[in-house]
Design a protein around this motif. Structure first.
Motif, short mmCIF file in Angstrom:
data_model
loop_
_atom_site.label_atom_id
_atom_site.label_comp_id
_atom_site.label_asym_id
_atom_site.label_seq_id
_atom_site.Cartn_x
_atom_site.Cartn_y
_atom_site.Cartn_z
N GLY A 163 50.52 -14.04 10.11
CA GLY A 163 51.24 -14.05 8.83
C GLY A 163 52.46 -14.94 9.02
N ASP A 183 45.05 -6.87 -2.42
CA ASP A 183 44.19 -7.62 -1.49
C ASP A 183 44.31 -9.09 -1.88
OD1 ASP A 183 42.14 -8.50 0.22
OD2 ASP A 183 40.76 -6.90 -0.34
N HIS A 186 40.78 -7.65 2.58
CA HIS A 186 42.04 -7.31 3.22
C HIS A 186 42.82 -6.28 2.42
CE1 HIS A 186 41.99 -11.76 4.85
NE2 HIS A 186 41.16 -10.97 5.53
N VAL A 226 45.36 -3.52 1.40
CA VAL A 226 46.57 -3.00 2.08
C VAL A 226 47.41 -2.21 1.07
CG1 VAL A 226 46.72 -5.03 3.62
CG2 VAL A 226 48.09 -4.97 1.52
N ALA A 271 46.58 -0.77 8.16
CA ALA A 271 46.90 -1.77 7.14
C ALA A 271 47.47 -1.14 5.87
CB ALA A 271 45.65 -2.58 6.80
N MET A 280 51.39 -1.57 4.91
CA MET A 280 52.08 -2.82 4.53
C MET A 280 52.63 -2.67 3.11
SD MET A 280 49.65 -5.94 5.75
CE MET A 280 48.62 -5.80 7.20
N ILE A 333 51.39 -7.57 1.30
CA ILE A 333 50.39 -8.15 2.20
C ILE A 333 50.96 -9.36 2.94
CG2 ILE A 333 49.35 -9.80 0.56
CD1 ILE A 333 46.57 -8.66 1.56
N THR A 334 50.46 -9.59 4.16
CA THR A 334 50.83 -10.80 4.87
C THR A 334 50.07 -11.98 4.25
OG1 THR A 334 49.13 -10.25 6.50
CG2 THR A 334 51.40 -9.63 7.04
N ASN A 382 45.02 -13.56 7.06
CA ASN A 382 44.12 -12.46 7.39
C ASN A 382 44.88 -11.33 8.09
OD1 ASN A 382 43.12 -15.27 7.63
ND2 ASN A 382 41.19 -14.27 7.29
N THR A 383 44.41 -10.11 7.90
CA THR A 383 45.25 -8.93 8.19
C THR A 383 44.91 -8.19 9.48
OG1 THR A 383 43.75 -7.79 6.68
CG2 THR A 383 45.90 -8.44 5.80
N PRO A 412 47.93 -8.38 12.15
CA PRO A 412 49.05 -7.55 11.68
C PRO A 412 48.73 -6.04 11.76
CG PRO A 412 48.77 -9.42 10.22
CD PRO A 412 47.61 -9.45 11.18
N SER A 413 47.47 -5.66 11.53
CA SER A 413 47.12 -4.23 11.62
C SER A 413 47.28 -3.74 13.05
CB SER A 413 45.67 -4.00 11.17
OG SER A 413 45.48 -4.48 9.86
#
Ligand SMILES: Cc1cc2nc3c(=O)[nH]c(=O)nc-3n(C[C@H](O)[C@H](O)[C@H](O)COP(=O)(O)OP(=O)(O)OC[C@H]3O[C@@H](n4cnc5c(N)ncnc54)[C@H](O)[C@@H]3O)c2cc1C
Length: 508
Positions: A99, A267, A438, A440, A466, A469, A472-473, A476-477, A480-481
């Motif tokens: 991210g 998402d 994604h 979140v 996720a 959050m 969202i970043t 792709n997540t 970060p998860s």
């Protein structure tokens, strides 16, 4: 007999495995990961291209769907979620992105500023070792050169306009998930095939979990929910923690009226262009049949060949506004995919999508009469701005693809077709777009959770996945998860160390 541990982690997915690894670092700590699905010991999980098959699995994919969404033409949209050790990280494309720094700074929460978070990413990348996809298709290499000013050997980054072959969490041509990087080395106990129904309590204190089959597990130092953005809020709601009126409607006693549980669902919306032409990307053609036939042997003996493809091989970030910061991400797949109902069709080609890095629309996840069936409303394109941005994104992507150095491998746009522009394009996107998978935001930090991931108003209960959050970043997540699991796992471990009485074990 009820089994007893110090810590129970619900869900052995991307975040849960990182939580378990962090908790297991506490000397003497007994940690148990409770996973609804089976193990990940299946060759389709290890073979990168196997994800194509896993997406159809009823055993290893929760196969959730949204409710019909008026904002998206009354459609239901697929919400695949991995259901096994490794979680969605066992069925995903392994594309690795942190991210942007600004993503985390915008959360405005203590302990989640970009400097702190970047250190945490350094730690998890030591275990996950993301690296450039080893054997990209020539088309993916070529797509990585669409911006001449950009270094084609560097991975693209959401921080600025860039393109390139993706970095992925693979090792020696095989999937390397959070189960490999965190869970297996941790020594934590793992129970598979164990779907958690709800958290158990003594007064305001979480004491363990009750499984759907009636078994119970106790946790003296607490429970961490890492069941993902769809299932973690469902477990909370089944435990009486959620919007009071919804819980009452579902016949659930309200323990804590927490309207933020299930709210803020979002998402990355995604819409793909399909290209079909002889001699372009991978596909089913007579000429490619021998290569497909040889590919399993090639993978087994040398970990090379087309089965090492994660399908989503390359991509780009770019802006369709005045901003220098990208607002669109494109994933490039050197594969012909069907667009008329069938996933695989005869011919060869490629696919490139437009995903909005920071959507404005927010939806909600609710519990209904069936307590195990989430009512997922992504409210896709509920905010018109998202649809405007997607239209601009497709227009820009077409320009980018027109100048891509594909040479003889270039193919014409089969869907929706270059004639589809303006209002017609807008309508096609509204009625055909999906998401990047994604979801979140449904149990956000700073909402139902404090900044350390603890459920406000409840003792010894945390959420780490996720779902936490707040926003969202911009890519792709998965990474970060894992980072979230690592950080909140650290907070849970610190809390248990600070109150040692909470973690002394009781014989079973
Ligand atoms: C098809 C697909 C492709 C993707 N591609 C990418 C990509 O290339 N790169 C990227 O960065 N991101 C990708 N993502 C997104 C990324 O994988 C997820 O954001 C990430 O895995 C989320 O991690 P999580 O820990 O929140 O949830 P998950 O990894 O989904 O883990 C949740 C776990 O909890 C278990 N669980 C759920 N409910 C219960 C219950 N009641 N009891 C016990 N266990 C339960 C689940 O079975 C699962 O194992 C993709 C996702 C999908 C579905």
């Amino acid at each position: 007999m009820t089994r007893e541990y110090d810590h129970i982690v619900v869900g052995g997915g991307s975040a849960g495995c990182a939580v378990a690894a962090r908790l297991a670092e506490r000397p003497g700590a007994q940690v148990c990961v409770v996973e609804a699905g089976p193990s990940d010991q299946d060759i389709r999980v290890k073979i990168p291209f196997g994800l194509v098959n896993l997406l159809g699995s009823n055993v290893r994919n929760w196969k959730r769907q949204t409710v019909p969404m008026a904002s998206a033409g009354g459609r239901q949209v697929a919400v695949p979620r991995g259901r096994m050790l490794g979680g969605s990280g066992s069925i995903n494309s392994m594309v690795w992105f942190r991210g942007t720094r600004a993503d985390f700074d915008a959360w405005g929460l203590p302990g989640w500023d970009s400097t702190t978070v970047w250190d945490a990413f350094d730690s998890i990348e030591g275990r996950m070792t993301p690296a450039r996809l080893p054997h990209p298709h020539p088309l993916s290499d070529a797509f990585g050169r669409v911006f001449p000013a950009n270094d084609p050997n560097a991975p693209p980054t959401p921080e600025r306009q860039s393109a390139g072959v993706f970095h992925t969490n693979m090792r020696r041509g095989a999937r390397w998930s959070a189960a490999d990087g965190f869970l297996r080395p941790s020594g934590a106990d793992v129970v598979t095939g164990a779907e958690v129904d709800q958290v158990t309590f003594e007064g305001p204190r979480a004491t363990g979990v009750k499984l759907r089959d009636g078994r119970t597990l106790k946790a003296r130092a607490g429970v961490v929910l890492s069941a993902g953005s769809i299932e973690s809020p469902m477990i909370l709601m089944r435990s009486g923690i959620g919007p009071g009126a919804d819980l009452q409607g579902a016949g659930i006693d309200v323990r804590l009226d927490a309207p933020g549980v299930g709210a803020n669902l979002h998402d990355h919306p995604g819409f793909g262009l399909h290209f079909k032409g002889q001699g372009s990307g991978y596909g089913l053609t007579l000429g490619q049949l021998p290569a497909w036939a040889l590919s399993p042997v090639q993978w087994l003996l040398m970990r090379s060949g087309r089965l090492t493809s994660n399908t989503v091989e390359a991509g780009a970030f770019y802006s369709v506004t005045d901003s220098d910061v990208p607002d669109i991400q494109t994933h490039f797949l050197p594969f012909l995919m069907g667009w008329q109902g069938k996933a695989i069709i005869w011919g060869s080609g490629y696919f490139a999508d437009v995903c909005l890095c920071q959507p404005s629309s927010r939806g909600r996840l609710r519990i209904g009469k069936d307590r195990f069936q989430p009512l997922i409303d992504l409210n896709l394109f509920g905010d018109d701005w998202d649809l405007d941005m997607m239209v601009r994104g497709v227009e820009r992507l077409r320009q980018i693809l027109d100048t891509a150095p594909f040479e003889h491998r270039g193919a014409p746009e089969g869907f929706p077709g270059t004639g589809v522009t303006g209002d017609a394009l807008r309508e096609v996107i509204r009625t055909r777009a999906g998401t990047a998978y994604h979801p979140v935001g449904t149990v956000a930090l700073g909402g139902p959770l404090d900044a350390r991931g603890a459920v406000k108003g409840i003792e010894n209960l945390w959420v780490a996945d996720a779902s936490v959050m707040p926003r969202i970043t911009s890519a792709n997540t998965n990474a970060p998860s894992m980072m979230i699991g690592w950080q909140i796992g650290g907070h849970v471990a610190a809390a248990a160390t600070a109150t040692p009485a909470a973690s002394c074990r009781v014989a079973t």
